[in-house]
Scaffold this active site. Structure first.
Site, short mmCIF file in Angstrom:
data_model
loop_
_atom_site.label_atom_id
_atom_site.label_comp_id
_atom_site.label_asym_id
_atom_site.label_seq_id
_atom_site.Cartn_x
_atom_site.Cartn_y
_atom_site.Cartn_z
N TRP A 306 0.85 -1.19 0.00
CA TRP A 306 0.00 0.00 0.00
C TRP A 306 0.89 1.24 0.00
CZ3 TRP A 306 -1.92 2.71 4.85
CH2 TRP A 306 -2.87 3.70 4.54
N ASP A 387 -0.99 -5.46 9.28
CA ASP A 387 -1.95 -4.44 8.87
C ASP A 387 -3.21 -5.18 8.43
OD1 ASP A 387 -3.40 -2.31 7.92
OD2 ASP A 387 -1.96 -1.68 6.40
N LYS A 423 -13.46 -0.50 5.51
CA LYS A 423 -13.99 -1.37 4.47
C LYS A 423 -15.11 -2.26 4.98
CE LYS A 423 -10.72 0.10 1.65
NZ LYS A 423 -9.88 0.87 2.56
#
Length: 578
Positions: A306, A387, A423
């Protein structure tokens, strides 16, 4: 022994911090950012000297000082170089002045021995007035800067020149104190959305930002979120500040969601959980903990990862390097390269892992590969750092998506885990997440939590309450919790259907024999297409498909109705653009 043995209670560290501050004041030093600033100025000075010599400008003398609103008292000058440099800046280079002005005080205090750099900056200050020599100069509406430069060091910098004494300059100029701040480049991900909005083509697709969309490509607010907010309104809850560590009910359910309500680390109170500003803020808080208590420790980040991961550790001044992850030949996981790089990392490194639905590739290790990764990290005495941004959103199962984290915790390893609810609950704008630190004992966890709070206080004081209450209400209520799991399965199911339809369209339309099965092997909202930057540019310029330049597309922003159009764009870009 705990990896966090150096983490003490807040009050015990205050005296140490004070002593460090005093030591820094007594022996100021350049940090990495300041070194970059110093090196840039040194390069400017060298380039300027070459310019003067190449253009035969060393004979120039200073003139029209009063006209431009400055007074220079020259008792004796260090060299003719300084005189011609002043004249050059007055006439030619006013644009470099603002940022120089902002650093003069820094150099005078921090590094007085860099007198050449200070002179260069002072000369640039003079140049500002040459930008508008006819402007009105008033003491009421101008900035005043006074710089006094001693001699001394120039003799060692220019051994073939004579030393004459002191230069004293006083300058009055109209200038913004922020003149030296340059325009930042657009964010590579968020900038995609801006470009998409400016496009009027009816077939355009925004596959850049990872946000869930309905089949009609509209934002979606979960029904369970609406119910939780309705309950909050009915209760009439206030908007008082939360404690630094966040909402207690949120911290409890979020740790249980990640490690299992009956997990050993939960029952033994070995987890320090602090509410953070979604995943980004939680990662940043963990980075601050690493910087303070593991000085010099390196974080290993997957290649690719990311885009914000590197920004976060750069900002926290935590060194990082990359480990191999993506194999462009197979559009799959380079597992051997990953293991080799983790083994080669300095002992005690932090290994940043994506708990599920790797971003940007969508490629996850198998359960057997996770076991091997855990083995190597234990052997090398590394610290795993997860993460977890897509728990429940990748496979549709909260437990399945947390299996990698639980594997490491059940082995008794100390680890860090950053969580996000952007999300899986669609709470993008609420900025709700957490940082969890699994420790070897409850006592260590209490100390780590105290220091996380200490780090959070000057960053943002305390976290927002609205999203925390939504999560606490949804996860803490059995009825709402079950409804949430059903909605997650629905969202994950829609993405799986889109993934399948895209694969079917590619295989039906592409007669080259290329194997597109990697699309089905990936998981989560993203697919790594394997397209190059030039091919990705073609996707945007010709087909109006907006995506990141590394070839990543967000399947959450794709509908079944547009899968064939996207397949045409991918096939054209892959075969016709080198």
């Amino acid at each position: 022994m705990s990896r966090f043995v150096a983490v003490s209670q807040d009050l015990q560290d205050q005296e140490e911090a004070r002593e460090e501050d005093e030591a820094e004041q007594a022996n100021p030093s350049l940090d990495p950012h300041e070194n970059r600033q110093h090196n840039q100025i040194q390069r400017e000075a060298q380039a300027l000297a070459s310019f003067l010599e190449d253009n035969d400008m060393n004979h120039l003398v200073l003139s029209d000082r009063e006209k431009v609103g400055c007074f220079v008292n020259i008792n004796d000058l260090e060299t003719g170089w300084v005189v011609s440099t002043i004249n050059f800046y007055l006439a030619k280079m006013p644009k470099y002045t603002g940022w120089v002005l902002s650093t003069i005080n820094f150099y005078m205090v921090k590094r007085p021995e860099y007198i050449v750099s200070i002179i260069t900056m002072a000369l640039a200050v003079l140049s500002l007035t040459s930008a508008a020599p006819s402007a009105s100069i008033s003491t009421n509406d101008t900035l005043k800067a006074k710089v006094k430069l001693g001699s001394g060091s120039l003799s060692s910098c220019f051994p073939n020149t004579k030393s004459f004494g002191r230069i004293s300059m006083t300058v009055a100029v109209n200038v913004s104190r922020f003149e030296g701040i340059t325009m930042a480049p657009p964010d590579p991900i968020l900038g995609v959305s801006e470009a998409f909005k400016a496009d009027n083509d009816e077939m355009k697709l925004n596959l850049g930002v990872g946000a869930y969309r309905t089949e009609e490509l509209q934002p979606y607010v979960l029904n369970v979120v609406k119910k939780a907010e309705k309950l909050m309104l009915e209760k009439g809850e206030n908007k008082e500040y939360l404690p630094i560590e966040g909402l207690a009910a949120f911290n409890k359910v979020t740790a249980e969601l990640l490690f299992g309500a009956d997990g050993p680390v939960i029952k033994q109170q070995k987890v320090a959980t602090v509410q953070g500003l979604s995943g980004t803020g939680s990662l940043r808080l963990a980075a601050a903990l690493i910087e303070r208590y593991f000085p010099g420790a390196k974080v290993l980040i997957s290649s690719p990862s990311w885009g914000n991961h590197k920004n976060i550790f750069n900002d926290a001044r935590v060194p990082w390097s990359e480990y191999q992850y993506y194999d462009p030949k197979t559009v799959g996981l380079d597992f051997e390269g990953m293991i080799a790089d983790i083994k080669a990392a300095p002992e005690g490194s932090f290994i940043l892992l994506h708990g599920c639905a790797h971003n940007p590739t969508g490629i996850d290790p198998t359960p057997e590969q996770w076991e091997k990764i855990a083995d190597v990290i234990q052997e090398k005495n590394h610290i795993p750092f997860f993460d977890v941004a897509y728990q429940g959103f990748a496979s549709g199962s909260l437990d399945a998506d947390a299996s990698s984290v639980r594997l490491f915790a059940e082995r008794g390893m100390e680890l860090l885990v950053a969580q996000s609810y952007s999300k899986n609950l669609g709470l993008y704008a609420e900025r709700i997440g957490a940082i969890n630190v699994v420790c070897s004992s409850a006592d260590t966890a209490a100390r780590v939590k105290s220091q996380l709070k200490r780090l959070a206080r000057p960053m943002y004081s305390n976290p927002p309450i609205h999203g925390a209450r939504i999560v606490a209400n949804v996860v803490g209520d059995p009825t709402l919790f079950n409804e949430w799991k059903e909605e997650m399965e629905m969202m994950a199911g829609r993405i799986k259907n889109v993934r399948q339809k895209l694969y079917d369209s590619l295989t039906a339309k592409d007669n080259s024999g290329k194997d597109w099965s990697f699309i089905l092997e990936q998981i989560g909202m993203f697919s790594f297409t394997g397209l190059s930057k030039s091919q990705s540019d073609n996707m945007t310029n010709k087909w109006h498909v907006y995506m990141t330049k590394d070839g990543r597309i967000s399947l959450a922003g794709l509908s079944l109705a547009k899968c064939e159009y996207l397949a045409d764009a991918i096939i054209d870009s892959y075969h016709n653009v080198s």
